[in-house]
Each structure stands twice: as structure tokens, then as C-alpha cells.
Scaffold this motif. Structure first.
Motif, PDB file in Angstrom:
ATOM      1  N   UNK A 178       0.832  -1.210   0.000  1.00 38.01           N
ATOM      2  CA  UNK A 178       0.000   0.000   0.000  1.00 38.01           C
ATOM      3  C   UNK A 178       0.862   1.253   0.000  1.00 38.01           C
ATOM      4  N   UNK A 179       2.161   1.092  -0.259  1.00 38.33           N
ATOM      5  CA  UNK A 179       3.093   2.216  -0.132  1.00 38.33           C
ATOM      6  C   UNK A 179       3.537   2.786  -1.475  1.00 38.33           C
ATOM      7  N   UNK A 180       2.611   2.830  -2.427  1.00 40.66           N
ATOM      8  CA  UNK A 180       2.908   3.477  -3.704  1.00 40.66           C
ATOM      9  C   UNK A 180       4.089   2.850  -4.428  1.00 40.66           C
ATOM     10  N   UNK A 181       4.821   3.692  -5.173  1.00 35.95           N
ATOM     11  CA  UNK A 181       5.911   3.187  -6.022  1.00 35.95           C
ATOM     12  C   UNK A 181       7.062   2.618  -5.199  1.00 35.95           C
ATOM     13  N   UNK A 182       7.352   3.255  -4.064  1.00 36.25           N
ATOM     14  CA  UNK A 182       8.480   2.839  -3.246  1.00 36.25           C
ATOM     15  C   UNK A 182       8.232   1.426  -2.692  1.00 36.25           C
ATOM     16  N   UNK A 183       6.974   1.168  -2.345  1.00 38.64           N
ATOM     17  CA  UNK A 183       6.596  -0.160  -1.873  1.00 38.64           C
ATOM     18  C   UNK A 183       6.713  -1.197  -2.976  1.00 38.64           C
ATOM     19  N   UNK A 184       6.340  -0.779  -4.191  1.00 31.86           N
ATOM     20  CA  UNK A 184       6.455  -1.693  -5.332  1.00 31.86           C
ATOM     21  C   UNK A 184       7.910  -2.070  -5.582  1.00 31.86           C
ATOM     22  N   UNK A 185       8.810  -1.102  -5.407  1.00 25.42           N
ATOM     23  CA  UNK A 185      10.236  -1.396  -5.599  1.00 25.42           C
ATOM     24  C   UNK A 185      10.694  -2.445  -4.590  1.00 25.42           C
ATOM     25  N   UNK A 186      10.270  -2.295  -3.343  1.00 26.72           N
ATOM     26  CA  UNK A 186      10.670  -3.262  -2.314  1.00 26.72           C
ATOM     27  C   UNK A 186      10.157  -4.667  -2.661  1.00 26.72           C
ATOM     28  N   UNK A 187       8.888  -4.741  -3.092  1.00 24.39           N
ATOM     29  CA  UNK A 187       8.329  -6.047  -3.450  1.00 24.39           C
ATOM     30  C   UNK A 187       9.021  -6.619  -4.688  1.00 24.39           C
ATOM     31  N   UNK A 188       9.361  -5.737  -5.606  1.00 24.40           N
ATOM     32  CA  UNK A 188      10.047  -6.166  -6.817  1.00 24.40           C
ATOM     33  C   UNK A 188      11.446  -6.697  -6.477  1.00 24.40           C
ATOM     34  N   UNK A 189      12.134  -6.060  -5.525  1.00 26.11           N
ATOM     35  CA  UNK A 189      13.429  -6.564  -5.040  1.00 26.11           C
ATOM     36  C   UNK A 189      13.266  -7.946  -4.417  1.00 26.11           C
ATOM     37  N   UNK A 190      12.168  -8.134  -3.686  1.00 29.06           N
ATOM     38  CA  UNK A 190      11.904  -9.443  -3.075  1.00 29.06           C
ATOM     39  C   UNK A 190      11.731 -10.502  -4.171  1.00 29.06           C
ATOM     40  N   UNK A 191      10.988 -10.145  -5.213  1.00 29.09           N
ATOM     41  CA  UNK A 191      10.758 -11.093  -6.316  1.00 29.09           C
ATOM     42  C   UNK A 191      12.077 -11.478  -6.983  1.00 29.09           C
ATOM     43  N   UNK A 192      12.964 -10.489  -7.159  1.00 24.43           N
ATOM     44  CA  UNK A 192      14.271 -10.760  -7.770  1.00 24.43           C
ATOM     45  C   UNK A 192      15.048 -11.766  -6.925  1.00 24.43           C
ATOM     46  N   UNK A 193      14.977 -11.551  -5.616  1.00 24.78           N
ATOM     47  CA  UNK A 193      15.668 -12.443  -4.685  1.00 24.78           C
ATOM     48  C   UNK A 193      15.121 -13.875  -4.796  1.00 24.78           C
ATOM     49  N   UNK A 194      13.836 -13.963  -5.123  1.00 25.26           N
ATOM     50  CA  UNK A 194      13.194 -15.277  -5.268  1.00 25.26           C
ATOM     51  C   UNK A 194      13.464 -15.886  -6.625  1.00 25.26           C
TER      52      UNK A 194
END
Lengths: 199, 260
Positions: free
Chosen positions: A181-197
């Protein structure tokens, strides 16, 4: 595939929506095998610690979580349940990261609700590209996680006092804020998590 | 002189655009010049997101039950497309209504008339779903002795004192209060600072100011003088009288904690 653990605590759909926006395949599930074989696991959560732990024990998901070796991200209540203990309903939690959860001091407006800063003090692959300038994330909570050791601390947030807003230990990551729910910055964090996965 | 040390608190003051929705379309939205589809709530919501809105409120002003079912589909679309929190309000009168909107993806619901008619609903909803998703919307109008609560979209007065009602709602489990001033609504004379300061001084939950904003200065005043946590604007943003980005920069330059 990313597994989103469903344990009848809160808005799992908003986490799924966030991954859909990133174009990453995910599944809401309470099945142990699916959870253990996923490339990454999200442990969301809203609601009360007592009710949530009861459901995790009933379904055996508590044991499954301890056996996860892939990247794992606990969000909000999903972070607090990683502690040893929560003052909320006097609940024994998962004991994955040493520490306990306490109620926010009563002099502060509770719930702590809205956008607040996260000052990154530790390093984490999840904060790649966002660690500068203490970005704002969206919070909604009345209890906070107080880790026993500071080695696990990645981010802290000033709300009258500094509390741990992001922690990590081995493959277990956790945020008190809601990246979904944290806009673009939150999306970046989730996207970093996906990369790690590996996604 | 010893410096006064204040505990650091960076919680940002929130700016919340409010969209009135009727039959799945935004009303009052026709004056947007830069949008292809001026009436689509999702598209407008996204535009406000990009401009820096901290949250969104969608107020359904649809009358019939049949049309309300369509609202659920719309809420689902908003939840899929928008990556900041949003509140849905309008005509909520039962636990079932609350459940349906939360299941559809709303982060919070806003309850207005029903909270006056049936205060027990607030308690039940808060216990069921958590205080964090229950916003109580109060329509207040000045009376001889203070402020009275109005219901049914501000058309019907009650004997309920607005300040006491605000405290009661907190005690019943409201997570947040959205305070509308019927005296200031649409006047552009500024927020009702006195009303908002009284409520903020009395409750320990976040308060959202609504009604009366005519300038950026009005927003600064309501944050500084009434100590509200958030401020809502509707037409002033829709008609581009104030640019959301300019407003947030102005508030930040004046020393408020703002997410830029």
C-alpha cells in the motif's frame, strides 16, 4: 511462484493485487507443500496476535513456516508473529527472530496510522534503490516489534520514539509497514523481493 | 537557554482527495481538462496517486440497492489498480455492507448516518474487522450552544452534540474520524478550525478535516491550529484550483512533515 499464506488474518487480496501489478505469479494458499515448494513466501496479516497464532497452530502452518528456506517476507502482524512473544492477548509467537511485541505508548495516537519515514540502518537486498533519504511507507498498527538484538535491524521509524520497522534474519525478512500500500516505493521493495526469489 | 528537545515524530500529514461516485462514475469530474475519461473513478484515482495523494476516499452517492451491488465491482477494480490505501463510504448501514466492501478490497469504510442511528454498529464493526478500517464520518453544524450532528447527507438534524459524539465514537472503536462542517461546505472560507481543534483535543485517534478549503493557506492553518492528522479536498482538486503537488510542496516548505 510466490505463495501468500492464508491464515484467515486480513487482507491477503491486497498483497495479491500488488504482485499482479508487478506481473509476478502468486497464489493465496494454506497448503503446507505449496508453501514449502514456492520460490518465495509472503506472510501478511491484520487482526489480533492471539487469534492468528491459534489458527497457525490449528492448521500446522506454524511448523511449516519454521521449515521455509526460501525468501520469506512477513508484513505488519506477519512481522510481529515472528517474535517470541506478543503482549497482545499474551501470545506465544513463532520465535524466529528474538524479541517481543509491545503496545505503543498510550501518549501516542494509536493506531500509528499513515505515512512515516523509514531510516535504513542495516543492509538488505530488499532496499536496493530505495535506501537513500529515509523514504515514507504506509503504516497501520497498535503494537510494535522490539528485537532483543540489534543485528537484525534493517530500518527504524521515529514515532515519538524509534521502533523497528524492518528486520531480517537469514531468509526471513519482515516489515511493520505495508509495502503493498506504499505506492511506487513499496512496489520497488516487493520487486526486489521477487528478484531475490528468482522471479 | 536550554534547547527544548521534543521526541522526533515524522508521521506525515496526509492530503486526501475525495471522489463522489454515482452509478460507477465520478460526478463533478467533468471539468478535468487533461484526462481522456473524466468520469472513471479508477483513472481519476490513479491520476491523484501520481500527483502525490496520500490516500483516496470514494463516496458512493448512488441511491438504490441494485446500483450498490455495482459498487462492489468498482471497489474491486480500484483495489487492483491503485497502490495506496483507499476508503469507501456512502450508505453503509450493516456489518454485511462493511464486510462486502472490505472483501471487495477497500482498506477502510466510512460510516455516517448509521453510526448515529445505531452506535452499536460501530462497536460490532470494530470488533469484527479491527478499528484500523472503521472511519466515522461526522456531519456537524453550528447550533446555539455548539455543534449538532446531521444525518442523511446533511439534510436532517439531530439533537446529538458533535463533540460528545466524536468522543463516543472513539470509545466504541472508531479508528479514525472524518469531520465535515456543514457551515463551511462549499464556501471556500477555510476549515472550521474551532470545531476541529475541539475534537482533536479530546480524542486520541487520527482526525481528518473536511469542508471549506479555498486556498493552500487554509490547509496550513488547519494542520497548524487544529492539529488535525489529515485534510480532505474535493472540488478544489477536481477543478484544479489547487494543484496537489504545489500544495504538498507549500506545506512542506512551511515546516510540516509531508510525503513528497
Amino acid at each position: 511462484m510466490i505463495a501468500i499464506i492464508d491464515y484467515k488474518a486480513g487482507n491477503v487480496a491486497s498483497v495479491k493485487n500488488a504482485f499482479n501489478r508487478l506481473g509476478v505469479e502468486c497464489l493465496i494458499t494454506s497448503d503446507h507443500e505449496t508453501i514449502l515448494s514456492a520460490q518465495g513466501v509472503i506472510f501478511p496479516g491484520q487482526g489480533r496476535a492471539g487469534t492468528a497464532m491459534k489458527e497457525l497452530k490449528r492448521s500446522g502452518i506454524d511448523t511449516a513456516i519454521k521449515n521455509i528456506t526460501r525468501p520469506f517476507l512477513g508484513i505488519c502482524l506477519g512481522m510481529q508473529l515472528l517474535a517470541d512473544f506478543s503482549q497482545e492477548d499474551d501470545t506465544e509467537c513463532l520465535s524466529i527472530i528474538k524479541g517481543k511485541c509491545q503496545k505503543l505508548p498510550s501518549v501516542l495516537k494509536t493506531p500509528h496510522l499513515g505515512w512515516n519515514k523509514v531510516e535504513f540502518v542495516g543492509n538488505s537486498p530488499l532496499i536496493e534503490g530505495i535506501r537513500a533519504n529515509s523514504p515514507y511507507f504506509y503504516f497501520v498498527h497498535s503494537y510494535y516489534f522490539s528485537p532483543l538484538n540489534n543485528d537484525c535491524l534493517v530500518g527504524k521509524t521515529p514515532y515519538g520514539f524509534d521502533f523497528a520497522s524492518m528486520v531480517q534474519k537469514d531468509n526471513f525478512f519482515a516489515t511493520q509497514f505495508h509495502p503493498e500500500k506504499s505506492g511506487k516505493i513499496g512496489e520497488t521493495l516487493l520487486s526486489n523481493f521477487c528478484k531475490l526469489c528468482g522471479r | 537557554m536550554r534547547p527544548i528537545t521534543q521526541p522526533k515524530n515524522c508521521l506525515a500529514k496526509r492530503i486526501i482527495p475525495c471522489l463522489d461516485v454515482k452509478n460507477g462514475r465520478v460526478v463533478k469530474g467533468t471539468h478535468f481538462r487533461d484526462l481522456r475519461d473524466a468520469g472513471d473513478p479508477v483513472e481519476l484515482g490513479k491520476k491523484y496517486c501520481d500527483l502525490g495523494a496520500d490516500e483516496l476516499v470514494f463516496l458512493d452517492i448512488t441511491a438504490t440497492l441494485e446500483e450498490r451491488k455495482a459498487l462492489r465491482d468498482l471497489v474491486g477494480r480500484i483495489a487492483r489498480e491503485i497502490n495506496i490505501p483507499f476508503t469507501v463510504g456512502g450508505g453503509i448501514s450493516s456489518i454485511e455492507d462493511v464486510r462486502n466492501l472490505l472483501l471487495a478490497g477497500a482498506d477502510k469504510v466510512s460510516i455516517c448516518s448509521a453510526a448515529v442511528r445505531d452506535p452499536g454498529l460501530v462497536k460490532r464493526a470494530s470488533e469484527h474487522f479491527g478499528a484500523q478500517c472503521i472511519v466515522i464520518s461526522i456531519d456537524a453544524k453550528r447550533s446555539a450552544s455548539g455543534w449538532n450532528v446531521y444525518i442523511k447527507g446533511g439534510t436532517e438534524s439531530t439533537e446529538v452534540d458533535a463533540i460528545a459524539f466524536a468522543k463516543k465514537m472513539e470509545q466504541l472503536g472508531a479508528g479514525e474520524l472524518l469531520v465535515n462542517s456543514l457551515d463551511r461546505d462549499g464556501t471556500k472560507k477555510g476549515f472550521d478550525i474551532e470545531l476541529l481543534a475541539k475534537i482533536c483535543g479530546l480524542v486520541n485517534i487520527p482526525v481528518i478535516a473536511s469542508s471549506g478549503a479555498g486556498s493552500m493557506r487554509d490547509f496550513l492553518d488547519v494542520f497548524q491550529k487544529a492539529k488535525v492528522d489529515a485534510a480532505l479536498g474535493a472540488t478544489i482538486f477536481h477543478y484544479q484550483e489547487i494543484d496537489l503537488k504545489d500544495l504538498k510542496r507549500f506545506l512542506s516548505q512551511n515546516g510540516l512533515p509531508i510525503r513528497l
